[in-house]
Each structure stands twice: as structure tokens, then as C-alpha cells.
Design an enzyme around this catalytic site. Sequence first.
Site, PDB file in Angstrom:
ATOM      1  N   ASN A  10      -1.315 -17.108 -39.791  1.00  0.00           N
ATOM      2  CA  ASN A  10      -0.238 -17.833 -40.448  1.00  0.00           C
ATOM      3  C   ASN A  10      -0.756 -18.478 -41.744  1.00  0.00           C
ATOM      4  O   ASN A  10      -1.561 -19.415 -41.714  1.00  0.00           O
ATOM      5  CB  ASN A  10       0.256 -18.888 -39.451  1.00  0.00           C
ATOM      6  CG  ASN A  10       1.399 -19.706 -39.974  1.00  0.00           C
ATOM      7  OD1 ASN A  10       1.519 -19.924 -41.179  1.00  0.00           O
ATOM      8  ND2 ASN A  10       2.233 -20.182 -39.064  1.00  0.00           N
ATOM      9  N   GLY A  12       0.718 -20.352 -43.872  1.00  0.00           N
ATOM     10  CA  GLY A  12       1.144 -21.747 -44.009  1.00  0.00           C
ATOM     11  C   GLY A  12       0.182 -22.689 -43.294  1.00  0.00           C
ATOM     12  O   GLY A  12      -0.178 -23.746 -43.809  1.00  0.00           O
ATOM     13  N   LYS A  13      -0.219 -22.277 -42.099  1.00  0.00           N
ATOM     14  CA  LYS A  13      -1.154 -23.086 -41.309  1.00  0.00           C
ATOM     15  C   LYS A  13      -2.489 -23.230 -42.037  1.00  0.00           C
ATOM     16  O   LYS A  13      -3.077 -24.301 -42.087  1.00  0.00           O
ATOM     17  CB  LYS A  13      -1.400 -22.400 -39.957  1.00  0.00           C
ATOM     18  CG  LYS A  13      -1.111 -23.276 -38.771  1.00  0.00           C
ATOM     19  CD  LYS A  13      -1.451 -22.557 -37.474  1.00  0.00           C
ATOM     20  CE  LYS A  13      -0.602 -23.107 -36.347  1.00  0.00           C
ATOM     21  NZ  LYS A  13      -0.861 -22.506 -35.059  1.00  0.00           N
ATOM     22  N   ASP A  69      -3.828 -24.329 -30.282  1.00  0.00           N
ATOM     23  CA  ASP A  69      -2.754 -23.786 -29.457  1.00  0.00           C
ATOM     24  C   ASP A  69      -1.863 -24.967 -29.112  1.00  0.00           C
ATOM     25  O   ASP A  69      -2.360 -26.027 -28.726  1.00  0.00           O
ATOM     26  CB  ASP A  69      -3.317 -23.136 -28.197  1.00  0.00           C
ATOM     27  CG  ASP A  69      -2.316 -22.170 -27.589  1.00  0.00           C
ATOM     28  OD1 ASP A  69      -1.759 -21.332 -28.325  1.00  0.00           O
ATOM     29  OD2 ASP A  69      -2.067 -22.253 -26.366  1.00  0.00           O
ATOM     30  N   GLY A 153      10.754 -24.591 -34.495  1.00  0.00           N
ATOM     31  CA  GLY A 153      10.681 -24.567 -33.028  1.00  0.00           C
ATOM     32  C   GLY A 153      11.655 -25.526 -32.367  1.00  0.00           C
ATOM     33  O   GLY A 153      12.860 -25.514 -32.655  1.00  0.00           O
ATOM     34  N   TYR A 154      11.131 -26.369 -31.492  1.00  0.00           N
ATOM     35  CA  TYR A 154      11.965 -27.261 -30.686  1.00  0.00           C
ATOM     36  C   TYR A 154      12.310 -28.573 -31.401  1.00  0.00           C
ATOM     37  O   TYR A 154      12.958 -29.445 -30.825  1.00  0.00           O
ATOM     38  CB  TYR A 154      11.246 -27.566 -29.360  1.00  0.00           C
ATOM     39  CG  TYR A 154      10.974 -26.326 -28.539  1.00  0.00           C
ATOM     40  CD1 TYR A 154      11.938 -25.807 -27.674  1.00  0.00           C
ATOM     41  CD2 TYR A 154       9.761 -25.640 -28.644  1.00  0.00           C
ATOM     42  CE1 TYR A 154      11.698 -24.658 -26.931  1.00  0.00           C
ATOM     43  CE2 TYR A 154       9.507 -24.483 -27.908  1.00  0.00           C
ATOM     44  CZ  TYR A 154      10.476 -24.010 -27.056  1.00  0.00           C
ATOM     45  OH  TYR A 154      10.251 -22.872 -26.326  1.00  0.00           O
ATOM     46  N   LYS A 175       5.965 -36.466 -40.154  1.00  0.00           N
ATOM     47  CA  LYS A 175       5.721 -35.644 -38.962  1.00  0.00           C
ATOM     48  C   LYS A 175       4.221 -35.384 -38.800  1.00  0.00           C
ATOM     49  O   LYS A 175       3.678 -35.506 -37.713  1.00  0.00           O
ATOM     50  CB  LYS A 175       6.495 -34.314 -39.039  1.00  0.00           C
ATOM     51  CG  LYS A 175       6.337 -33.509 -37.744  1.00  0.00           C
ATOM     52  CD  LYS A 175       7.008 -32.154 -37.721  1.00  0.00           C
ATOM     53  CE  LYS A 175       6.505 -31.382 -36.493  1.00  0.00           C
ATOM     54  NZ  LYS A 175       6.833 -29.974 -36.489  1.00  0.00           N
ATOM     55  N   HIS A 180       1.447 -34.217 -32.583  1.00  0.00           N
ATOM     56  CA  HIS A 180       0.346 -33.703 -31.758  1.00  0.00           C
ATOM     57  C   HIS A 180      -0.691 -33.004 -32.641  1.00  0.00           C
ATOM     58  O   HIS A 180      -1.889 -33.256 -32.545  1.00  0.00           O
ATOM     59  CB  HIS A 180       0.922 -32.753 -30.712  1.00  0.00           C
ATOM     60  CG  HIS A 180       1.847 -31.686 -31.251  1.00  0.00           C
ATOM     61  ND1 HIS A 180       2.862 -31.971 -32.138  1.00  0.00           N
ATOM     62  CD2 HIS A 180       1.898 -30.342 -31.078  1.00  0.00           C
ATOM     63  CE1 HIS A 180       3.487 -30.859 -32.467  1.00  0.00           C
ATOM     64  NE2 HIS A 180       2.921 -29.859 -31.833  1.00  0.00           N
TER      65      HIS A 180
HETATM   66  P1  IMP Z   1       1.644 -22.652 -32.094  1.00  0.00           P
HETATM   67  O1  IMP Z   1       0.593 -22.595 -31.021  1.00  0.00           O
HETATM   68  O2  IMP Z   1       1.383 -23.751 -33.088  1.00  0.00           O
HETATM   69  O3  IMP Z   1       1.904 -21.333 -32.739  1.00  0.00           O
HETATM   70  O4  IMP Z   1       3.005 -23.109 -31.388  1.00  0.00           O
HETATM   71  C1  IMP Z   1       3.594 -22.350 -30.337  1.00  0.00           C
HETATM   72  C2  IMP Z   1       5.051 -22.715 -30.167  1.00  0.00           C
HETATM   73  O5  IMP Z   1       5.168 -24.075 -29.699  1.00  0.00           O
HETATM   74  C3  IMP Z   1       5.868 -22.663 -31.445  1.00  0.00           C
HETATM   75  O6  IMP Z   1       6.366 -21.369 -31.667  1.00  0.00           O
HETATM   76  C4  IMP Z   1       7.000 -23.652 -31.124  1.00  0.00           C
HETATM   77  O7  IMP Z   1       7.994 -23.033 -30.325  1.00  0.00           O
HETATM   78  C5  IMP Z   1       6.297 -24.693 -30.282  1.00  0.00           C
HETATM   79  N1  IMP Z   1       5.803 -25.806 -31.129  1.00  0.00           N
HETATM   80  C6  IMP Z   1       4.509 -26.117 -31.397  1.00  0.00           C
HETATM   81  N2  IMP Z   1       4.424 -27.165 -32.224  1.00  0.00           N
HETATM   82  C7  IMP Z   1       5.694 -27.508 -32.514  1.00  0.00           C
HETATM   83  C8  IMP Z   1       6.264 -28.527 -33.346  1.00  0.00           C
HETATM   84  O8  IMP Z   1       5.584 -29.319 -34.029  1.00  0.00           O
HETATM   85  N3  IMP Z   1       7.609 -28.567 -33.375  1.00  0.00           N
HETATM   86  C9  IMP Z   1       8.405 -27.717 -32.682  1.00  0.00           C
HETATM   87  N4  IMP Z   1       7.930 -26.744 -31.912  1.00  0.00           N
HETATM   88  C10 IMP Z   1       6.579 -26.645 -31.810  1.00  0.00           C
END
Ligand code: IMP
Length: 195
Positions: A10, A12-13, A69, A153-154, A175, A180
Site C-alpha cells: 500500500n 499510502g501506508k 496488522d 473501513g469501519y 485520527k 490504534h
Molecule cells: P490493515 O491490517 O491495516 O490492512 O487493516 C485490515 C482491515 O481492518 C481494514 O481493511 C479495515 O476493514 C479494518 N481497519 C483497520 N484499521 C482501521 C481503521 O483505522 N478504521 C477503519 N477500519 C480499519
Amino acid sequence: MKNIVLASRNAGKLKELQALLSDTGVQLTSQADLDIDSPEETGLTFIENALIKARAVSGASGLPAIADDSGLVVPVLGGAPGIHSARYAGTHGDDQANNELLIRNLAGVEDRRAYFYCALVLLTHDNDPTPFVATAAWHGSIIDEPRGDGGFGYDPHFVVEGRAETSAELDSTEKNRLSHRGQAVASLVDHLRNP
Ligand code: IMP
């Protein structure tokens, strides 16, 4: 200048993390730039999956690796969506379907507490027996009607504990300060400054 590979495809990350690590002397390279495939995430916990990703990328590159993760944990649902957060409803990254399933599964449920969780690890090499591990949780509760258009996401369904807004209604600086991921990255920055 210390070269570290970020176990993520990613862009952006990468950009966001590189900015946060700017004064640590770390130069991040992305897994995609080195053309390294992603491993299967076979762990049962966020920490295990972060370690699996970092180990694979460190092994393939011969460089130290950082991986994270993260996901949403709803205790009343036994921790779901948990490590399956990105593909809760079946299709990876389908935020709308994931949110709809979450709200369906919470229909009639009074206990709406939830938290976002992040595990962030740094391996100095693929056999590193003492990885740096940071974990962080961001607490809140789930609402039925989405609010806000920031984040991803959520976020539109997550009301931040102690505040009136959802995490989709916060600006990105706020944010990042509270979240987290922001908390886990702050621990990593501390570690890189004082190894
Ligand atoms: P990743 O491990 O950062 O790719 O996150 C995995 C999934 O967790 C994402 O696709 C979202 O569905 C959810 N998620 C992780 N962090 C966030 C956040 O900050 N906001 C909303 N959803 C999150």
C-alpha cells in the site's frame, strides 16, 4: 541511514509511515518496490500475522522489516471481525458489505463496545528471536447509521470513546493522534530513537 522494508503493497501506508519516521534516520522501502510476494496470513492473531508478513519480507530482501496488522474487534461477537476485518463479508476490501454484515450481526444486541487493534512489529532479520512488538487498542462503540466521510473501513460506524464523533468524522491528524495505528507507530518511533 538505516534501510528497512515495509511489508505492505500500500503506497499510502508507506508514505504515511515514512513521514512519521522522518527524524529517526530510517529509510523505508516498500515490498512492492522490491517485487516481493505477500505470504499467506495463516496466524490466528494480529501479532502472528504481523510477524509472518515481516519475516517473509525480511527473508526475501535480506533487510530488516516492519509489518502491521490491524482490524476491528467486537467482544460480544467473540472478537469478530478481528483478523478477518478486511474480508469479513467475503470480498477483501469491500467496506460497505463488511459494515452491513457487522450491523446485521449486532441487530438487537445491546452491548455495542468495540475496539480497533493494531500489532506493529520490527524484525532485524528473518530469524530475529527478539522482534520489537507494539500493540495498541482504540476503544469505542458501534452505531447502526454511518456518519462522516473521512477514514476508511469501519470508521463511519465507530464512535470514539469519550467523544461524540465517529472516527470518520475526525480529521486525519486527530485520527492519527488517537488511533490504534497512531499509538503503535509512536511506540515504534520511541524504539527507533532509543533502541
Ligand atoms: P490493515 O491490517 O491495516 O490492512 O487493516 C485490515 C482491515 O481492518 C481494514 O481493511 C479495515 O476493514 C479494518 N481497519 C483497520 N484499521 C482501521 C481503521 O483505522 N478504521 C477503519 N477500519 C480499519
